[in-house]
Scaffold this motif. Structure first.
Motif, short mmCIF file in Angstrom:
data_model
loop_
_atom_site.label_atom_id
_atom_site.label_comp_id
_atom_site.label_asym_id
_atom_site.label_seq_id
_atom_site.Cartn_x
_atom_site.Cartn_y
_atom_site.Cartn_z
N LYS A 4 0.81 -1.22 0.00
CA LYS A 4 0.00 0.00 0.00
C LYS A 4 0.84 1.28 0.00
O LYS A 4 0.32 2.37 -0.15
N TYR A 5 2.15 1.15 0.16
CA TYR A 5 3.04 2.32 0.17
C TYR A 5 3.74 2.56 -1.16
O TYR A 5 4.62 3.40 -1.26
N ASP A 7 2.89 4.04 -3.97
CA ASP A 7 2.84 5.41 -4.51
C ASP A 7 3.83 6.33 -3.79
O ASP A 7 4.53 7.12 -4.42
N PHE A 8 3.89 6.21 -2.47
CA PHE A 8 4.80 7.04 -1.69
C PHE A 8 6.26 6.71 -2.02
O PHE A 8 7.08 7.61 -2.22
N VAL A 10 7.59 5.19 -4.73
CA VAL A 10 7.95 5.55 -6.11
C VAL A 10 8.08 7.06 -6.26
O VAL A 10 9.03 7.56 -6.87
N SER A 11 7.14 7.81 -5.70
CA SER A 11 7.22 9.27 -5.83
C SER A 11 8.42 9.83 -5.06
O SER A 11 9.04 10.80 -5.50
#
Length: 57
Positions: A4-5, A7-8, A10-11
């Motif tokens: 669930k992390y 996106d964080f 990768v960004s």
């Protein structure tokens, strides 16, 4: 893969990569600017204490 992390994570990596690339670009541009300033000073007769020319490098 990252759960669930994702996106964080990768960004964060993308932002870090962008900042590092910008810093590298800034250093390269400043290096060129400083070399040009040294050439200009030497062309006007200023000498360096080390006795090396800015063009030697």
């Amino acid at each position: 893969m990252f759960g669930k992390y994702a996106d964080f994570i990768v960004s964060s990596y993308a932002a870090t990569a962008i900042v590092v690339l910008l810093l590298i670009g800034w250093v390269v541009l400043d290096y060129r600017k400083q070399k040009a300033r040294l050439r200009d000073l030497e062309a006007r007769g200023a000498v360096r204490r080390s006795g090396r020319s800015a063009i030697d490098h």
